[in-house]
Each structure stands twice: as C-alpha cells, then as structure tokens.
Scaffold this active site. Structure first.
Site, PDB file in Angstrom:
ATOM      1  CE  LYS A 281      -0.253   3.212   4.794  1.00 19.80           C
ATOM      2  NZ  LYS A 281      -0.204   3.322   6.249  1.00 19.80           N
TER       3      LYS A 281
ATOM      4  N   GLY B 257       2.457   2.270  10.769  1.00 20.07           N
ATOM      5  CA  GLY B 257       3.373   3.389  10.592  1.00 20.07           C
ATOM      6  C   GLY B 257       4.094   3.792  11.863  1.00 20.07           C
TER       7      GLY B 257
ATOM      8  CG  HIS C 162      -6.024   1.735   5.289  1.00 22.90           C
ATOM      9  ND1 HIS C 162      -5.613   2.706   6.167  1.00 22.90           N
ATOM     10  CD2 HIS C 162      -4.982   0.895   5.116  1.00 22.90           C
ATOM     11  CE1 HIS C 162      -4.353   2.461   6.508  1.00 22.90           C
ATOM     12  NE2 HIS C 162      -3.951   1.368   5.892  1.00 22.90           N
TER      13      HIS C 162
ATOM     14  CD  GLU D  34      -3.488  -2.642   7.377  1.00 21.77           C
ATOM     15  OE1 GLU D  34      -2.408  -2.842   6.840  1.00 21.77           O
ATOM     16  OE2 GLU D  34      -4.163  -1.615   7.174  1.00 21.77           O
TER      17      GLU D  34
ATOM     18  CD  GLU E 152      -3.123   5.430   6.822  1.00 23.84           C
ATOM     19  OE1 GLU E 152      -3.100   5.464   5.579  1.00 23.84           O
ATOM     20  OE2 GLU E 152      -2.182   4.978   7.499  1.00 23.84           O
TER      21      GLU E 152
ATOM     22  CG  ASN F 133      -1.738   1.192   1.422  1.00 17.98           C
ATOM     23  OD1 ASN F 133      -1.830   2.028   0.525  1.00 17.98           O
ATOM     24  ND2 ASN F 133      -2.375   1.309   2.578  1.00 17.98           N
TER      25      ASN F 133
HETATM   26  P1  PGA Z   1       2.756   0.264   7.613  1.00 19.23           P
HETATM   27  O1  PGA Z   1       1.291   0.461   6.959  1.00 19.23           O
HETATM   28  O2  PGA Z   1       3.319  -1.000   7.064  1.00 19.23           O
HETATM   29  O3  PGA Z   1       3.524   1.486   7.179  1.00 19.23           O
HETATM   30  O4  PGA Z   1       2.555   0.201   9.096  1.00 19.23           O
HETATM   31  C1  PGA Z   1       0.426  -0.625   6.797  1.00 19.23           C
HETATM   32  C2  PGA Z   1      -0.893  -0.159   6.246  1.00 19.23           C
HETATM   33  O5  PGA Z   1      -1.371   0.905   6.643  1.00 19.23           O
HETATM   34  O6  PGA Z   1      -1.494  -0.833   5.393  1.00 19.23           O
END
Ligand code: PGA
Length: 263
Positions: free
Chosen positions: A12, A181, A100, A175, A102, A10
């Site tokens: 983003k 992150g 997701h 997740e 976010e 991903n």
């Molecule tokens: P990350 O993100 O690997 O940077 O923690 C995972 C995600 O949000 O899918």
C-alpha cells in the site's frame, strides 16, 4: 491439475525507496530458494519503489516477482498522474493489482474502469503483466446475506468482454472489505465458501480447464497465525497480504507455510 500457491505482499502507501530496499533485502535474505520452488511470491510496493525493489531481487537472483498496486488502461498520453502498463513492465512488474477495494471506495474506481484495466493488461504483450483482480463485499452486504450475488456481479463486470483461455492469465483475490486492515479475518469456511463460488462462476464463464488452473487467493488480515487454516481449504490458492507483508519475518513465515498447500 496443480495450482502453485501465490503469496503477494501489498505494501500500500508505505515506505519510500530507502525503507523499501531494506525490507526487500530482508525478505530476500530470509526466503529460502526451495520456498520459491513451491510458491509464487510477489512483492507489490508503491510505484516509486518498484525499480529499486526489483533491483534487489534481481541482484540476489531471487525469484521473487514485483507487482504494481494499480495501472491505467491507456498506454501513453495526456493522463496526468497515471502510470501505464508498459511503464510498470519496464520497472520490472509481472503483476498489477486491479480493483482493490481501497481504489474502488476512496478513489471512485467503478466496474467499467476495472474492466478497462483488466482488458488492457490481458491485451498488452500477450498479458506479460498479469492482473490480480480484487473483489469483496462491504459489511452491510455480508450482513444482508447477499454477498455471493454481489461478488458474482463484480466478477462478471470486471471480466465483461474478456476471453480467458488459460487459467494462468490472471489471479483473482477475494478480499472482504470488513476483513481488510481490521484484524477481523474471514473464517476459513467463509473464505472457502466465496472462493468456491468464484471458481464455479469462472467455470461457467470460461470452462473447467480454466477454472481448475486459475488461482484464487484470499486477502483480509491474513497473517502467519491464520495462514495455515486458510490455505488448507481446497479452493484457497494463496494470499494477498497487507499489514503482515510489511514485516519480513511475518511475510516469509506465510510463504513458508504456503509451501505445504499446493492444490
Ligand atoms: P490486510 O490488507 O492484510 O492489511 O488486511 C489486505 C489487502 O488490502 O490487500
């Protein structure tokens, strides 16, 4: 019953077309074809990069698939700023991330919207674009100890009114928000506990055959250093990778590691 690992990157909101093509080309160059016999690989760039990234893999005859980070549940019309499932399919997508954290937290997507998207994806052209449905609890819920109940409610809401008859129709990604992150990965036991519960819930909802086949992946600071420990768990079928998918070497290392963990 065997489940082929799935590794999705991903990106983003990172990289415009120029940088995206460079990264896709690096991934294509590094990813040996036998890795792709053993692992399903999906790259999920921003919408505007989709066609170009798809083109890199197509030109190289590389079996890496492309996915979208979101989609709208209506197929066309006056929905300024939204992108439909037919549009992402035309750009080459076989997958779309739905729900997701976010999108839930920053953009206010609620469980009804996520349910609409899952239904629309499963319905459009017999599910040609597969949902990667994300669930996960915030730190307060983890600390309160009620996370299994929280995740179960998220899954039931996202799949309300949906009839899954084949475990290949969708992918679920667990997740935990506190691990995204942050560099604070869930331990393999923590991830396995929740993913095992999700599989039991899928069995309750759709039966054992679906539950045995459905891939449930982990996401949250997964990288080439911790992938083997996570993927060696019996229920963890792959990863949704954010930060580490932005570096071709790291991403392809995770793919290479995943080869050994078909379930
Ligand atoms: P990350 O993100 O690997 O940077 O923690 C995972 C995600 O949000 O899918």
């Amino acid at each position: 019953m065997s489940r082929k690992p799935l590794i999705a990157g991903n990106w983003k909101m990172n990289y415009g077309i120029g940088e995206a093509v460079v990264l896709a080309q690096e991934i294509s160059n590094l990813c040996e074809s036998d890795y792709l016999d053993n692992v399903d690989v999906v790259v999920v760039p921003p919408f505007v990069d989709l066609k170009a990234v798809f083109g890199v893999f197509e030109f190289d005859k590389c079996e890496i698939r492309v996915g979208a980070q979101n989609c709208y549940h209506k197929f066309a019309g006056a929905y300024t700023g939204e992108v439909s499932i037919p549009m992402i399919a035309e750009a080459g997508c076989r997958y779309a991330i739905v729900g997701h954290s976010e999108r839930r937290e920053i953009f206010g997507e609620d469980s009804a919207m996520i349910n609409d998207k899952v239904k629309a994806l499963l319905e459009w052209e017999c599910g040609r674009v597969k949902p990667i449905l994300c669930v996960g609890e915030p730190l307060t819920v983890r600390d309160s100890g009620t996370y299994l109940d929280y995740i179960s409610k998220q899954i039931k809401a996202a799949l309300a009114g949906v009839d899954i008859v084949d475990g290949d129709q969708l992918i679920v990604a667990y997740e935990p928000i506190w691990a995204i992150g942050t560099g604070r990965t869930a331990t393999p036991d923590q991830a396995e506990e929740v993913i095992g519960e999700i599989r039991d819930l899928i069995e309750d909802l759709f039966g054992q055959q679906v539950a045995d086949k459905l891939r449930i992946v982990y996401g949250g600071s997964m990288n080439e250093g911790n992938a083997a420990d996570l993927l060696s768990k019996p229920n963890i079928d792959g990863g949704l990778i954010g930060g580490a998918s932005l570096k071709a070497n790291s991403f392809v290392d995770i793919i290479r590691i995943a080869q050994d963990y078909a379930k």
